[in-house]
Design a protein around this motif. Structure first.
Motif, PDB file in Angstrom:
ATOM      1  N   HIS A 134       0.750  -1.187  -0.003  1.00 37.27           N
ATOM      2  CA  HIS A 134      -0.093  -0.033  -0.081  1.00 37.27           C
ATOM      3  C   HIS A 134       0.856   1.429   0.067  1.00 37.27           C
ATOM      4  N   GLY A 135       1.861   1.271  -0.666  1.00 33.94           N
ATOM      5  CA  GLY A 135       2.680   2.537  -0.918  1.00 33.94           C
ATOM      6  C   GLY A 135       3.874   2.477   0.027  1.00 33.94           C
ATOM      7  N   PHE A 136       4.133   1.630   0.865  1.00 31.34           N
ATOM      8  CA  PHE A 136       5.165   1.406   1.831  1.00 31.34           C
ATOM      9  C   PHE A 136       6.353   0.660   1.340  1.00 31.34           C
ATOM     10  N   HIS A 137       6.572   0.202   0.177  1.00 28.69           N
ATOM     11  CA  HIS A 137       7.439  -0.614  -0.279  1.00 28.69           C
ATOM     12  C   HIS A 137       8.989  -0.092   0.367  1.00 28.69           C
ATOM     13  N   PHE A 138       8.980   1.014   0.331  1.00 27.24           N
ATOM     14  CA  PHE A 138      10.528   1.612   0.759  1.00 27.24           C
ATOM     15  C   PHE A 138      10.749   1.669   2.307  1.00 27.24           C
ATOM     16  N   PHE A 139       9.820   1.328   3.045  1.00 26.78           N
ATOM     17  CA  PHE A 139       9.814   1.254   4.308  1.00 26.78           C
ATOM     18  C   PHE A 139      11.108   0.504   5.043  1.00 26.78           C
ATOM     19  N   PRO A 140      11.530  -0.475   4.847  1.00 21.98           N
ATOM     20  CA  PRO A 140      12.460  -1.385   5.225  1.00 21.98           C
ATOM     21  C   PRO A 140      13.867  -0.726   4.931  1.00 21.98           C
ATOM     22  N   PHE A 141      14.026   0.220   4.013  1.00 18.48           N
ATOM     23  CA  PHE A 141      15.351   0.677   3.701  1.00 18.48           C
ATOM     24  C   PHE A 141      15.885   1.767   4.643  1.00 18.48           C
ATOM     25  N   PRO A 142      15.026   2.332   5.258  1.00 24.17           N
ATOM     26  CA  PRO A 142      15.489   3.670   6.207  1.00 24.17           C
ATOM     27  C   PRO A 142      15.857   2.695   7.461  1.00 24.17           C
ATOM     28  N   ILE A 143      15.373   1.682   7.898  1.00 24.69           N
ATOM     29  CA  ILE A 143      15.521   1.044   9.182  1.00 24.69           C
ATOM     30  C   ILE A 143      17.208   0.555   9.030  1.00 24.69           C
ATOM     31  N   THR A 144      16.970  -0.279   7.683  1.00 24.70           N
ATOM     32  CA  THR A 144      18.272  -1.114   7.296  1.00 24.70           C
ATOM     33  C   THR A 144      19.312  -0.260   7.238  1.00 24.70           C
ATOM     34  N   LEU A 145      19.262   0.896   6.759  1.00 25.92           N
ATOM     35  CA  LEU A 145      20.332   1.857   6.489  1.00 25.92           C
ATOM     36  C   LEU A 145      20.498   2.311   8.119  1.00 25.92           C
ATOM     37  N   ILE A 146      19.753   2.637   9.026  1.00 21.10           N
ATOM     38  CA  ILE A 146      20.108   3.161  10.219  1.00 21.10           C
ATOM     39  C   ILE A 146      20.759   2.027  11.073  1.00 21.10           C
ATOM     40  N   LEU A 147      20.103   0.726  10.998  1.00 23.32           N
ATOM     41  CA  LEU A 147      20.848  -0.292  11.608  1.00 23.32           C
ATOM     42  C   LEU A 147      22.169  -0.549  10.965  1.00 23.32           C
ATOM     43  N   LEU A 148      22.610  -0.473   9.857  1.00 25.34           N
ATOM     44  CA  LEU A 148      24.195  -0.575   9.257  1.00 25.34           C
ATOM     45  C   LEU A 148      24.855   0.617   9.747  1.00 25.34           C
ATOM     46  N   LEU A 149      24.470   1.954   9.943  1.00 20.66           N
ATOM     47  CA  LEU A 149      25.180   3.156  10.312  1.00 20.66           C
ATOM     48  C   LEU A 149      25.230   2.721  11.867  1.00 20.66           C
ATOM     49  N   ILE A 150      24.663   2.227  12.580  1.00 21.36           N
ATOM     50  CA  ILE A 150      24.775   1.868  14.090  1.00 21.36           C
ATOM     51  C   ILE A 150      25.871   0.745  14.039  1.00 21.36           C
ATOM     52  N   ILE A 151      25.699  -0.166  13.414  1.00 24.45           N
ATOM     53  CA  ILE A 151      26.652  -1.350  13.360  1.00 24.45           C
ATOM     54  C   ILE A 151      28.209  -0.702  13.139  1.00 24.45           C
ATOM     55  N   GLY A 152      28.163  -0.066  12.059  1.00 28.34           N
ATOM     56  CA  GLY A 152      29.196   0.558  11.366  1.00 28.34           C
ATOM     57  C   GLY A 152      30.040   1.709  12.612  1.00 28.34           C
ATOM     58  N   PHE A 153      29.198   2.330  13.362  1.00 22.90           N
ATOM     59  CA  PHE A 153      29.876   3.209  14.134  1.00 22.90           C
ATOM     60  C   PHE A 153      30.332   2.314  15.370  1.00 22.90           C
ATOM     61  N   LEU A 154      29.524   1.114  15.832  1.00 22.57           N
ATOM     62  CA  LEU A 154      30.286   0.426  17.163  1.00 22.57           C
ATOM     63  C   LEU A 154      31.374  -0.310  16.572  1.00 22.57           C
ATOM     64  N   ILE A 155      31.655  -0.719  15.380  1.00 23.88           N
ATOM     65  CA  ILE A 155      32.735  -1.133  14.923  1.00 23.88           C
ATOM     66  C   ILE A 155      33.788  -0.231  14.962  1.00 23.88           C
ATOM     67  N   ALA A 156      33.590   0.978  14.421  1.00 20.49           N
ATOM     68  CA  ALA A 156      34.701   1.846  14.289  1.00 20.49           C
ATOM     69  C   ALA A 156      35.043   2.286  15.577  1.00 20.49           C
ATOM     70  N   ARG A 157      34.189   2.489  16.673  1.00 19.33           N
ATOM     71  CA  ARG A 157      34.515   2.784  17.911  1.00 19.33           C
ATOM     72  C   ARG A 157      35.284   1.910  18.615  1.00 19.33           C
ATOM     73  N   SER A 158      35.202   0.516  18.337  1.00 21.93           N
ATOM     74  CA  SER A 158      36.084  -0.549  18.894  1.00 21.93           C
ATOM     75  C   SER A 158      37.418  -0.425  18.364  1.00 21.93           C
ATOM     76  N   TYR A 159      37.707   0.184  17.173  1.00 22.09           N
ATOM     77  CA  TYR A 159      38.849   0.156  16.730  1.00 22.09           C
ATOM     78  C   TYR A 159      39.425   1.527  17.085  1.00 22.09           C
ATOM     79  N   GLY A 160      39.056   2.354  17.964  1.00 22.36           N
ATOM     80  CA  GLY A 160      39.342   3.476  18.492  1.00 22.36           C
ATOM     81  C   GLY A 160      39.073   4.803  17.715  1.00 22.36           C
ATOM     82  N   TYR A 161      38.167   4.656  16.831  1.00 24.15           N
ATOM     83  CA  TYR A 161      37.596   5.923  16.252  1.00 24.15           C
ATOM     84  C   TYR A 161      36.787   6.405  17.266  1.00 24.15           C
ATOM     85  N   PHE A 162      36.306   7.989  16.985  1.00 28.57           N
ATOM     86  CA  PHE A 162      35.203   8.502  17.664  1.00 28.57           C
ATOM     87  C   PHE A 162      35.503   8.376  19.269  1.00 28.57           C
ATOM     88  N   GLY A 163      36.621   8.577  19.676  1.00 28.05           N
ATOM     89  CA  GLY A 163      36.783   8.440  21.181  1.00 28.05           C
ATOM     90  C   GLY A 163      36.839   7.333  21.914  1.00 28.05           C
TER      91      GLY A 163
END
Length: 86
Positions: A8-37
């Motif tokens: 019903h017009g919400f076929h794009f709905f999973p994309f923002p959630i997936t993008l946000i989850l990937l950004l969070i996972i990327g941030f956590l990985i980068a932080r574990s290697y010493g980036y971002f303080g």
């Protein structure tokens, strides 16, 4: 009209959630290697406290005793004087 797009017009709905989850996972990985303080060996080293004049004098006195410049009696006397003046 939106019915043909699927969900019903919400076929794009999973994309923002997936993008946000990937950004969070990327941030956590980068932080574990010493980036971002995150945790790194350089940031864990505590700054060295400045030595007092008496502790520096005791270090010098210990080195002089170790090299044989002064004998044990002289070392004991000077150590006692320095410790009394702390």
């Amino acid at each position: 009209m939106f019915h043909q797009a699927g969900m019903h017009g919400f076929h794009f709905f999973p994309f923002p959630i997936t993008l946000i989850l990937l950004l969070i996972i990327g941030f956590l990985i980068a932080r574990s290697y010493g980036y971002f303080g995150g945790s790194s060996t350089a940031s864990k080293v505590a700054p060295e406290a400045p030595k007092s004049q008496n502790s520096e004098a005791l270090d010098i006195l210990s080195r002089r005793f170790a090299t044989g410049e002064i004998d044990e009696e002289e070392f004991q006397k000077r150590t006692q004087v320095l410790r009394l003046n702390l």
